[in-house]
Enzyme design. Structure first.
Site, PDB file in Angstrom:
ATOM      1  N   CYS A 113       0.829  -1.209   0.000  1.00 13.98           N
ATOM      2  CA  CYS A 113       0.000   0.000   0.000  1.00 13.98           C
ATOM      3  C   CYS A 113       0.871   1.270   0.000  1.00 13.98           C
ATOM      4  CB  CYS A 113      -0.985  -0.016   1.149  1.00 13.98           C
ATOM      5  SG  CYS A 113      -2.366   1.123   0.903  1.00 13.98           S
ATOM      6  N   HIS A 221      -3.578  -5.131   0.511  1.00 10.68           N
ATOM      7  CA  HIS A 221      -3.063  -5.478   1.843  1.00 10.68           C
ATOM      8  C   HIS A 221      -3.013  -6.991   2.024  1.00 10.68           C
ATOM      9  CE1 HIS A 221      -2.753  -1.591   4.046  1.00 10.68           C
ATOM     10  NE2 HIS A 221      -3.537  -1.199   3.056  1.00 10.68           N
ATOM     11  N   GLU A 223      -1.263  -8.682   4.079  1.00 11.98           N
ATOM     12  CA  GLU A 223      -1.014  -9.111   5.456  1.00 11.98           C
ATOM     13  C   GLU A 223      -2.285  -9.601   6.142  1.00 11.98           C
ATOM     14  OE1 GLU A 223      -1.725  -4.598   5.953  1.00 11.98           O
ATOM     15  OE2 GLU A 223      -1.103  -6.019   4.399  1.00 11.98           O
TER      16      GLU A 223
END
Length: 259
Positions: A113, A221, A223
């Site tokens: 990001c 994202h 994660e």
């Protein structure tokens, strides 16, 4: 055996409107520890406290995280406006030269990001302040309401170049991702290869051409639920492999120097 160290770039925050803090999302540490198999180390990204040279010495790789503050537009020759949002100039002062140093040396990094945008700016590229204001573009911002599961839900397809780096890694030319960003790549920087796009044409996956190390970066994202997501897991696993290879090379060089 000790695990290689991944420096997780933190962001500056003001807690309760008065207490300054450096912070990083727990899901970043979880992805690095549980999927990449490395030791996460939160970095207070501020040149008052550390230098790029120290980071390169003590860390084997870097996770350039997302965050609410944006890269200051002065770094790509534009004046700041209200549309550019909040900034973290101290982080800019660390991450932009850090990216360039890693590209030169081959030390691995993974950009997410804001980190994706930092990589582009570090290489001389520019950013749009607000994607949703552009003709024909979608709103890529995080939904304002809902649970974390709803905010990080898969929202659009990312299409990779046929036989490109990301397709080979993911085993597919099209994947589903979340989207939680306002800004995006305008002009790619020198050697920045845009390898994946959202349906509206927004760049979503990049790497640095002819770089000696791992430089993959994504606008979404990964994660979130990295251990279970079929797109996130191979990305963090590949990054972990790159970090271990770098750490093993360090050990080999140390042995040779002492012999």
């Amino acid at each position: 055996m000790s695990r290689p160290v991944v420096g997780i770039i933190g962001n500056s925050y003001l807690l309760n409107d008065q207490y300054p803090a450096h912070a990083g999302g727990t899901m970043n540490s979880e992805a690095i520890s549980c999927v990449s198999g490395c030791m996460p180390l939160l970095v207070p990204a501020d040149p008052r406290f550390l230098s790029v040279e120290e980071l390169l010495t003590h860390c084997d790789g870097f996770l350039l995280t997302g965050g609410r503050p944006n890269v200051h537009p002065e770094h790509y020759g534009e004046a700041a406006t209200d549309a550019h949002g909040e900034f973290d100039r101290a982080r800019d002062a660390i991450t932009l030269p850090l990216v360039r140093a890693c590209v030169e040396s081959g030390q691995p990094f993974l950009g997410i990001c804001r980190g994706f945008q930092e990589v582009n700016v570090a290489m001389g590229g520019s950013l749009y302040p607000e994607i949703r204001d552009l003709p024909g573009r979608d709103n890529h911002r995080m939904p304002p309401d809902g649970t974390l599961e709803e905010k990080f839900a898969l929202r659009h397809v990312v299409s990779f170049k046929e036989s490109g780096v990301f397709q080979r890694l993911m085993g597919s030319q099209k994947v589903m991702t979340n989207t939680l960003h306002g800004q995006g790549v305008k002009e790619p920087g020198a050697r920045v290869v845009v390898d994946g796009h959202a349906p509206d044409g927004t760049p979503e996956a990049i790497y640095i051409e002819d770089a000696p190390g791992f430089t993959l970066s994504v606008q979404w994202h990964p994660e979130w639920d990295a251990a279970n997501d079929p797109v996130s897991r191979p990305l963090f696993e590949a990054f972990g492999d790159a970090v271990r290879a770098w750490a093993d090379g360090r050990k080999t060089q140390a042995v040779l120097k002492s012999a």
